[in-house]
Scaffold this motif. Structure first.
Motif, mmCIF file in Angstrom:
data_model
loop_
_atom_site.group_PDB
_atom_site.id
_atom_site.type_symbol
_atom_site.label_atom_id
_atom_site.label_comp_id
_atom_site.label_asym_id
_atom_site.label_seq_id
_atom_site.Cartn_x
_atom_site.Cartn_y
_atom_site.Cartn_z
ATOM 1 N N UNK A 66 13.254 71.928 31.036
ATOM 2 C CA UNK A 66 13.130 70.688 31.796
ATOM 3 C C UNK A 66 13.501 69.686 31.853
ATOM 4 N N UNK A 67 13.549 69.421 30.242
ATOM 5 C CA UNK A 67 13.338 68.021 29.622
ATOM 6 C C UNK A 67 14.845 67.872 29.707
ATOM 7 N N UNK A 68 15.644 69.040 29.700
ATOM 8 C CA UNK A 68 17.178 69.367 29.482
ATOM 9 C C UNK A 68 17.851 68.853 31.121
ATOM 10 N N UNK A 69 17.286 69.302 31.790
ATOM 11 C CA UNK A 69 17.545 69.390 33.386
ATOM 12 C C UNK A 69 17.097 68.020 34.126
ATOM 13 N N UNK A 70 16.549 67.084 33.565
ATOM 14 C CA UNK A 70 15.648 66.155 33.681
ATOM 15 C C UNK A 70 17.040 65.201 33.287
ATOM 16 N N UNK A 71 17.336 65.267 32.289
ATOM 17 C CA UNK A 71 17.961 64.472 31.674
ATOM 18 C C UNK A 71 19.595 64.336 32.148
ATOM 19 N N UNK A 72 19.550 66.088 32.939
ATOM 20 C CA UNK A 72 21.174 66.121 33.467
ATOM 21 C C UNK A 72 21.162 65.770 35.041
ATOM 22 N N UNK A 126 12.276 57.247 33.713
ATOM 23 C CA UNK A 126 10.930 57.938 34.364
ATOM 24 C C UNK A 126 10.982 59.466 34.346
ATOM 25 N N UNK A 127 12.611 59.755 35.172
ATOM 26 C CA UNK A 127 12.715 60.743 35.759
ATOM 27 C C UNK A 127 12.709 61.773 34.734
ATOM 28 N N UNK A 128 13.305 61.708 33.275
ATOM 29 C CA UNK A 128 13.002 62.451 32.305
ATOM 30 C C UNK A 128 11.823 62.950 32.208
ATOM 31 N N UNK A 141 7.456 65.834 31.354
ATOM 32 C CA UNK A 141 5.740 66.680 31.226
ATOM 33 C C UNK A 141 5.431 67.529 32.840
ATOM 34 N N UNK A 142 6.483 68.356 33.397
ATOM 35 C CA UNK A 142 6.457 69.034 34.526
ATOM 36 C C UNK A 142 6.654 70.206 33.597
ATOM 37 N N UNK A 143 7.651 70.282 32.895
ATOM 38 C CA UNK A 143 7.806 71.551 32.301
ATOM 39 C C UNK A 143 6.351 72.218 31.451
ATOM 40 N N UNK A 144 6.162 71.155 30.467
ATOM 41 C CA UNK A 144 5.191 70.945 29.423
ATOM 42 C C UNK A 144 3.845 72.283 30.404
#
Length: 332
Positions: free
Chosen positions: A54-60, A298-300, A305-308
């Motif tokens: 989710x973190x990688x997806x958020x960054x991308x 904020x998006x990242x 948090x959502x992934x966790x």
């Protein structure tokens, strides 16, 4: 004494009738925090993996979003838009002259102008008048160095300067005014400061110079819109008053009507002279140097948090189903 009742022995302690054995209370529904934490620890790699994905997806996703810039203008309402209050002036004469002029308080020009600014009619007229359909609907990115915008190639042909024709649907991909209005509403905002009555108009765009230009044009157009409206109303009132003069032979009423006609001519004169008819600019629009969005950090953070939370939910669900199946396995 009934056999079902408890009895006491010689030492004063309770004893149960023969054949009676107390049943232990089941603790199957109770949550053992120790087991819960142990399950989370065992599923730590699932939590870490989902958080990482989710973190990688958020960054991308954050990096794929173009920068947006917000330009705004600060306005104060003028006093020249009040005009002549024909209904109030003639209200006392209605019974004498037999004239039906209506009633009610005159609307606040500032409130009326703010309502018009956000109306579908004004926005669609604004888009058509300044030919904003392409920069509103087809811009893909803005180049800061060259100050040029690029368009979505599958939507608009910049070289031919025409919208792409969809062969499969047999129609042009040119957006409708309905679609343009919905997009414009998302980037356009009008707000009022309740403390001092100041009005702020803002536009968000991928190009700071487009945002500045559009805000400036909106202020110019709303002043022109309200001016034309005031001139039209004054002209209608003048025609109405001339008609009333021809209907009455009472000299006093004729003189009063001529005075009111004079007021309407003054209103017309002020409207024609005043460029900033309803809103006066206090702080003009400018091309911002700092981006307004997106909030990439904020998006990242939210994606992480959502992934966790998603990982923890998976581990807890597996633990709950495993706990539910344990009694069945013991019974077998």
């Amino acid at each position: 004494m009934s056999k079902s009742q408890n009895v006491t022995n010689n030492e004063g302690q309770y004893s149960f009738p023969p054949g009676y054995y107390p049943q232990p209370q089941s603790n199957d529904d109770e949550i053992d925090l120790r087991e819960l934490f142990l399950a989370l620890w065992r599923g730590k790699w699932i939590i870490i993996l989902t958080t990482f994905v989710f973190a990688v997806g958020g960054v991308l996703f954050a990096l794929s979003q173009p920068n947006t810039y917000k330009s705004q203008v600060l306005l104060t309402p003028t006093q020249s838009s009040g005009g002549g209050d024909l209904s109030g002036s003639l209200g006392g004469l209605a019974a004498i002259a037999g004239v039906s002029i209506g009633g009610g308080d005159k609307a606040d020009p500032k409130i009326e102008a703010m309502a018009i600014l956000q109306s579908r009619k004004f926005i669609e007229t604004f888009i058509q008048k300044h030919d904003l359909l392409v920069p509103l609907m087809a811009i893909e990115s803005w180049n800061e160095d060259s100050n040029r915008v690029s368009y979505y190639a599958d939507l608009y042909d910049a070289e031919a300067q025409e919208w792409v024709f969809d062969e499969s649907k047999r129609k042009s991909l040119k957006p409708t005014l309905w679609e343009a209005h919905k997009v414009f509403e998302d980037i356009f905002n009008v707000s009022e400061n309740k403390d001092n009555g100041m009005v702020t108009i803002s536009i968000v765009s991928q190009s700071p110079f487009i945002a500045q230009e559009w805000v400036t044009l909106i202020v110019k157009d709303i002043n022109a819109w309200m001016k034309d409206k005031a001139l039209s109303e004054a002209s209608s009132k003048i025609d109405y008053l001339h008609g009333q003069i021809n209907r009455t032979q009472v000299v006093e009423l004729q003189n009063m009507f001529y005075s009111l006609i004079e007021e309407q001519y003054k209103t017309q004169m002020l409207a024609e002279v005043e460029e900033e008819f309803v809103f006066k600019t206090i702080d003009p629009a400018f091309a911002p140097e700092e981006k307004d969005g997106p909030k990439r950090a904020l998006i990242c953070v939210l994606a992480t948090l959502l992934g966790g939370m998603f990982g923890v939910a998976i581990v807890l669900l597996r633990f709950a189903f495993r706990k539910k199946d344990e009694p069945k396995q013991e019974a077998v």
